[in-house]
Design a protein around this motif. Structure first.
Motif, PDB file in Angstrom:
ATOM      1  N   PRO A   1       0.827  -1.207   0.000  1.00 53.84           N
ATOM      2  CA  PRO A   1       0.000   0.000   0.000  1.00 53.84           C
ATOM      3  C   PRO A   1       0.861   1.258   0.000  1.00 53.84           C
ATOM      4  O   PRO A   1       1.776   1.383   0.810  1.00 53.84           O
ATOM      5  CB  PRO A   1      -0.798  -0.121   1.302  1.00 53.84           C
ATOM      6  CG  PRO A   1      -0.801  -1.587   1.611  1.00 53.84           C
ATOM      7  CD  PRO A   1       0.529  -2.096   1.124  1.00 53.84           C
ATOM      8  N   ALA A   2       0.583   2.183  -0.925  1.00 53.79           N
ATOM      9  CA  ALA A   2       1.394   3.394  -1.012  1.00 53.79           C
ATOM     10  C   ALA A   2       0.654   4.579  -1.631  1.00 53.79           C
ATOM     11  O   ALA A   2       1.193   5.673  -1.653  1.00 53.79           O
ATOM     12  CB  ALA A   2       2.655   3.112  -1.830  1.00 53.79           C
ATOM     13  N   SER A   3      -0.560   4.375  -2.104  1.00 56.95           N
ATOM     14  CA  SER A   3      -1.243   5.441  -2.839  1.00 56.95           C
ATOM     15  C   SER A   3      -2.211   6.219  -1.954  1.00 56.95           C
ATOM     16  O   SER A   3      -2.406   5.896  -0.791  1.00 56.95           O
ATOM     17  CB  SER A   3      -1.999   4.847  -4.035  1.00 56.95           C
ATOM     18  OG  SER A   3      -3.228   4.269  -3.618  1.00 56.95           O
ATOM     19  N   HIS A   4      -2.823   7.229  -2.558  1.00 59.27           N
ATOM     20  CA  HIS A   4      -3.877   7.996  -1.889  1.00 59.27           C
ATOM     21  C   HIS A   4      -5.243   7.341  -2.103  1.00 59.27           C
ATOM     22  O   HIS A   4      -6.256   7.899  -1.703  1.00 59.27           O
ATOM     23  CB  HIS A   4      -3.915   9.434  -2.415  1.00 59.27           C
ATOM     24  CG  HIS A   4      -2.750  10.251  -1.981  1.00 59.27           C
ATOM     25  ND1 HIS A   4      -1.751  10.636  -2.847  1.00 59.27           N
ATOM     26  CD2 HIS A   4      -2.409  10.751  -0.762  1.00 59.27           C
ATOM     27  CE1 HIS A   4      -0.853  11.354  -2.186  1.00 59.27           C
ATOM     28  NE2 HIS A   4      -1.223  11.438  -0.918  1.00 59.27           N
ATOM     29  N   GLY A   5      -5.279   6.205  -2.768  1.00 57.77           N
ATOM     30  CA  GLY A   5      -6.536   5.502  -3.008  1.00 57.77           C
ATOM     31  C   GLY A   5      -6.642   4.903  -4.391  1.00 57.77           C
ATOM     32  O   GLY A   5      -7.387   3.944  -4.597  1.00 57.77           O
ATOM     33  N   CYS A   6      -5.914   5.458  -5.338  1.00 56.23           N
ATOM     34  CA  CYS A   6      -5.924   4.895  -6.683  1.00 56.23           C
ATOM     35  C   CYS A   6      -5.187   3.556  -6.692  1.00 56.23           C
ATOM     36  O   CYS A   6      -4.478   3.211  -5.752  1.00 56.23           O
ATOM     37  CB  CYS A   6      -5.234   5.839  -7.668  1.00 56.23           C
ATOM     38  SG  CYS A   6      -6.223   7.284  -8.106  1.00 56.23           S
ATOM     39  N   VAL A   7      -5.357   2.831  -7.784  1.00 53.59           N
ATOM     40  CA  VAL A   7      -4.627   1.586  -7.997  1.00 53.59           C
ATOM     41  C   VAL A   7      -3.479   1.935  -8.943  1.00 53.59           C
ATOM     42  O   VAL A   7      -3.697   2.248 -10.109  1.00 53.59           O
ATOM     43  CB  VAL A   7      -5.536   0.505  -8.612  1.00 53.59           C
ATOM     44  CG1 VAL A   7      -4.745  -0.769  -8.880  1.00 53.59           C
ATOM     45  CG2 VAL A   7      -6.732   0.229  -7.703  1.00 53.59           C
TER      46      VAL A   7
END
Length: 142
Positions: free
Chosen positions: A108-114
């Motif tokens: 996990p590393a994003s703000h919500g996008c894939v």
């Protein structure tokens, strides 16, 4: 007799075609727990890629979606004009898109996008454009 057999054959082919068109020919399954995206076309797995979904404090929406729109290159107005190459938007501002931060893929590393490798995002983007939004399904699960 011949007329009714012919009519039945025509109706069967039409109903079969409409049933087939309702099913998605391209499916992207995003598994948040394993941080992977599996792409299938007509039920055959073609790709399995590492992705990054939402890090702590953010959320990647779960559910089944169809693409809403695409952009060859998009810049996030919400996150300091961050580049989002080969974006396939599936729920409001949430998208599957390429990233230059490939060292973070697989966790996990994003703000919500894939997020996925830009080359893989380009492949998926092209496939969506080829089959169409109505024939594409994006499924995000835990």
């Amino acid at each position: 007799m011949k007329k009714s057999v012919l009519m039945a054959a025509v109706l069967t082919s039409l109903l079969g075609a409409s049933t087939a068109s309702r099913a998605a020919s391209l499916v992207a399954n995003i598994d948040v727990s394993s941080q992977t995206m599996t792409v299938s076309k007509y039920g055959q797995v073609l790709y399995r890629w590492s992705v990054s979904t939402a890090r702590r404090g953010y959320f990647t929406p779960r559910g089944s979606y169809r693409p809403q729109w695409t952009a060859r290159m998009w810049y996030s107005r919400k996150y300091e004009m961050s580049p989002m190459p080969y974006s396939v938007f599936f729920r409001g501002g949430y998208a599957i898109h390429g990233t230059g931060a490939v060292k973070h893929l697989g966790r996990p590393a994003s703000h919500g996008c894939v997020r996925l490798h830009t080359a893989n995002a380009a492949t998926f983007y092209s496939m969506v454009k080829e089959v169409g939004y109505g024939n594409t399904r994006i499924v995000v699960t835990d």
